[in-house]
Design a protein around this motif. Sequence first.
Motif, short mmCIF file in Angstrom:
data_model
loop_
_atom_site.label_atom_id
_atom_site.label_comp_id
_atom_site.label_asym_id
_atom_site.label_seq_id
_atom_site.Cartn_x
_atom_site.Cartn_y
_atom_site.Cartn_z
N ALA A 150 56.85 -8.71 -89.91
CA ALA A 150 58.17 -8.08 -89.93
C ALA A 150 59.05 -8.74 -90.99
O ALA A 150 59.74 -8.05 -91.75
CB ALA A 150 58.83 -8.17 -88.56
N ALA A 151 59.02 -10.06 -91.05
CA ALA A 151 59.83 -10.78 -92.04
C ALA A 151 59.39 -10.41 -93.45
O ALA A 151 60.23 -10.15 -94.33
CB ALA A 151 59.72 -12.29 -91.81
N ARG A 152 58.09 -10.36 -93.68
CA ARG A 152 57.58 -10.00 -95.01
C ARG A 152 57.92 -8.55 -95.35
O ARG A 152 58.27 -8.23 -96.49
CB ARG A 152 56.08 -10.21 -95.08
N GLY A 153 57.79 -7.68 -94.37
CA GLY A 153 58.11 -6.27 -94.60
C GLY A 153 59.58 -6.06 -94.92
O GLY A 153 59.92 -5.30 -95.82
N LEU A 154 60.46 -6.74 -94.17
CA LEU A 154 61.89 -6.62 -94.46
C LEU A 154 62.23 -7.21 -95.82
O LEU A 154 63.06 -6.66 -96.56
CB LEU A 154 62.71 -7.30 -93.35
N ALA A 155 61.58 -8.32 -96.16
CA ALA A 155 61.80 -8.92 -97.48
C ALA A 155 61.35 -7.96 -98.58
O ALA A 155 62.03 -7.81 -99.61
CB ALA A 155 61.06 -10.25 -97.59
N ALA A 156 60.23 -7.29 -98.35
CA ALA A 156 59.74 -6.32 -99.34
C ALA A 156 60.73 -5.16 -99.48
O ALA A 156 61.02 -4.72 -100.60
CB ALA A 156 58.36 -5.79 -98.93
N LEU A 157 61.27 -4.69 -98.36
CA LEU A 157 62.26 -3.62 -98.42
C LEU A 157 63.50 -4.08 -99.18
O LEU A 157 64.06 -3.33 -99.98
CB LEU A 157 62.65 -3.15 -97.01
N ARG A 158 63.94 -5.30 -98.93
CA ARG A 158 65.11 -5.83 -99.63
C ARG A 158 64.86 -5.90 -101.14
O ARG A 158 65.73 -5.56 -101.94
CB ARG A 158 65.48 -7.21 -99.10
N ARG A 159 63.65 -6.33 -101.51
CA ARG A 159 63.31 -6.40 -102.94
C ARG A 159 63.31 -5.00 -103.55
O ARG A 159 63.78 -4.79 -104.66
CB ARG A 159 61.94 -7.03 -103.15
#
Length: 178
Positions: A150-159
């Motif tokens: 979830a943290a990686r996915g949200l970080a990817a969305l932010r990027r």
Amino acid sequence: MHAAEERDYVDYVTARLPSLRRLAYYLCKDAHRADDVVQMAITRLYVHWRRARAARDLDRYVDAMLVRCFLNDQRLGWWTRVRLAGYSHEVPEAAGHPPDVETRSVVHAALAKVPPRQRAVLVLRFLCDLPVTEVAEILGCSTGNVKSQAARGLAALRRLLGDDPASMVEGAMRHGRP
């Protein structure tokens, strides 16, 4: 399968079809592929209906089947997929949430670029509003893995979306509106 069991199966699938299509669409980002994934899941459900009915939570059991079908479909090569042209689908929206077309299209485009496993976690956690433990059960992994995905996915969305749209996306995902 006996007639009564088949009636139960048909009644269950008929009632759950809109939510299964919505979940599959959130995962696939393509209405045609979503229908294929739902078809695979309900076919497997039919084959294993007796075992599925004995599950503690039938809805979560079926959701897990659908997510596994999606993940298995992701592993297959492009040559295993068939697309039919000229057929238009409307994916049902979540009840009680007016569609925000701009936000939805931005989120859909960004989610399509997130790796499938992270996308599955984001959809189950934020769009389906499932707790970490249930997502872990559905995906067959640890709660720590769900949290890190979830943290990686949200970080990817932010990027992908930049600073301002990220807050818009997180707000939209909390309200189940992408």
